[in-house]
Scaffold this active site. Structure first.
Site, PDB file in Angstrom:
ATOM      1  N   ASN A   9       0.856  -0.991   0.379  1.00 23.12           N
ATOM      2  CA  ASN A   9      -0.052  -0.085  -0.140  1.00 23.12           C
ATOM      3  C   ASN A   9       0.914   1.273   0.117  1.00 23.12           C
ATOM      4  O   ASN A   9       1.272   1.671   1.161  1.00 23.12           O
ATOM      5  CB  ASN A   9      -0.627  -0.258   1.778  1.00 23.12           C
ATOM      6  CG  ASN A   9      -1.500   0.901   1.248  1.00 23.12           C
ATOM      7  OD1 ASN A   9      -2.117   2.025   0.522  1.00 23.12           O
ATOM      8  ND2 ASN A   9      -2.289   1.391   2.907  1.00 23.12           N
ATOM      9  N   LYS A  11       0.377   4.077   0.121  1.00 19.83           N
ATOM     10  CA  LYS A  11      -0.333   5.682   0.085  1.00 19.83           C
ATOM     11  C   LYS A  11      -0.104   6.140  -1.057  1.00 19.83           C
ATOM     12  O   LYS A  11       0.068   6.804  -1.576  1.00 19.83           O
ATOM     13  CB  LYS A  11      -0.335   5.910   1.300  1.00 19.83           C
ATOM     14  CG  LYS A  11       0.230   4.574   2.247  1.00 19.83           C
ATOM     15  CD  LYS A  11      -0.044   4.201   4.144  1.00 19.83           C
ATOM     16  CE  LYS A  11      -0.398   3.245   4.641  1.00 19.83           C
ATOM     17  NZ  LYS A  11      -0.256   3.379   6.518  1.00 19.83           N
ATOM     18  N   GLU A  97      -7.282   4.725   8.037  1.00 22.60           N
ATOM     19  CA  GLU A  97      -6.733   5.770   7.428  1.00 22.60           C
ATOM     20  C   GLU A  97      -8.092   6.513   7.475  1.00 22.60           C
ATOM     21  O   GLU A  97      -8.318   7.475   7.090  1.00 22.60           O
ATOM     22  CB  GLU A  97      -5.035   6.125   6.790  1.00 22.60           C
ATOM     23  CG  GLU A  97      -4.439   5.827   7.332  1.00 22.60           C
ATOM     24  CD  GLU A  97      -3.177   5.279   6.999  1.00 22.60           C
ATOM     25  OE1 GLU A  97      -2.747   5.194   5.491  1.00 22.60           O
ATOM     26  OE2 GLU A  97      -2.164   5.077   7.410  1.00 22.60           O
ATOM     27  N   SER A 212       3.488  -1.899  10.297  1.00 18.77           N
ATOM     28  CA  SER A 212       5.482  -2.025  10.376  1.00 18.77           C
ATOM     29  C   SER A 212       6.270  -3.014  10.014  1.00 18.77           C
ATOM     30  O   SER A 212       6.758  -3.899  10.532  1.00 18.77           O
ATOM     31  CB  SER A 212       5.497  -1.671  11.909  1.00 18.77           C
ATOM     32  OG  SER A 212       4.942   0.000  12.023  1.00 18.77           O
TER      33      SER A 212
END
Ligand code: 13P
Length: 251
Positions: A9, A11, A97, A212
């Site tokens: 991802n 982002k 998010e 993470s």
């Protein structure tokens, strides 16, 4: 047997030069890794470009979000049918998010999930608790509600050819990974929740971990029985890190 899945991802990161270099590196280093499905999810504006770059490789294209609507006056939104037209096979839905910054609700995410299935995309449903919720002992209830919203709307069979991503909010972008045992406990609970309605669907369902994940911790996470891969943020922007994670996913 569940084939491991690693999803990058990106982002809201990248530029035309950087995504070209990233894909070029992944193509070289991941060629021959057939036992793991590897998906990249660029920002929407780069999807068409990445579709061309990944041509003739085993990399698969995904999107980071989509509208629940087919078409119409929804300024700035992208429809799932459009993503399909441009070669996306997966779509991340309900990322924390999106839930926190864009106020997406469990019910809205469930409607997006329905639209994704109808458009022929594989939804990656993100679930996960905040630190406050974990400390209040609510992690299991929060995740059960997030997953339950989809199952209640669409039935448990809707989870066939779908992915659930457990992403504890407190582990995203913080460098604090859930321990393999913490992650496994939640993954097992997710599979158990599904198994209450269909053992067959539960057995097939891919449940991947995000938060993470990096080259150093991925192997121990993947060694857990119910962790079928990863949804990777920051480390998916670095060729060597992402390749190491993909290789670690090979069972
Ligand atoms: P990080 O890997 O940067 O923590 O991000 C995880 C994530 O949100 C993937 O969707």
């Amino acid at each position: 047997m569940r084939q491991p899945l690693v999803v990058g991802n990106w982002k809201m990161n990248g530029s035309l030069p950087s995504i070209s270099m990233l894909i070029a590196g992944l193509k070289v280093q991941l060629s021959g890794l057939s036992e793991v499905d590897v998906v990249v999810c660029p920002p929407a504006i780069f999807i068409d470009r990445v579709a061309g770059l990944i041509d003739e490789s085993s990399l698969v294209l995904g999107a980071q979000t989509a509208s629940e609507f087919d078409s119409g006056a929804y300024t700035g939104e992208v429809a799932l049918t459009m993503l399909n037209e441009f070669g996306c096979r997966y779509v991340i839905l309900g990322h924390s998010e999106r839930r926190a910054l864009f106020a997406e609700t469990d019910a809205q995410v469930a409607v997006k999930f329905k639209a994704a299935k109808e458009a022929g995309l594989i939804p990656i449903l993100c679930v996960g608790e905040t630190l406050e919720q974990r400390e209040a002992g609510q992690a299991h209830a929060v995740i059960a509600a997030q997953l339950g919203a989809v199952v209640d709307l669409l039935g448990v069979e809707s989870l066939c050819d779908s992915v659930v991503a457990y992403e504890p909010v407190w582990a995203i972008g913080t460098g604090k990974t859930a321990t393999p045992d913490q992650a496994q406990e939640i993954h097992r609970a997710i599979r158990y929740q599904v198994a209450q309605q269909s053992e067959n669907v539960a057995e097939q369902l891919l449940v991947v971990y995000g938060g993470s994940v990096n080259a150093g911790n991925s192997e121990s996470l993947f060694s857990m029985a119910d962790i079928d891969g990863a949804l990777v943020g920051g480390a998916s922007l670095k060729v060597d890190e992402f390749v190491a994670i993909c290789r670690a996913a090979k069972c």
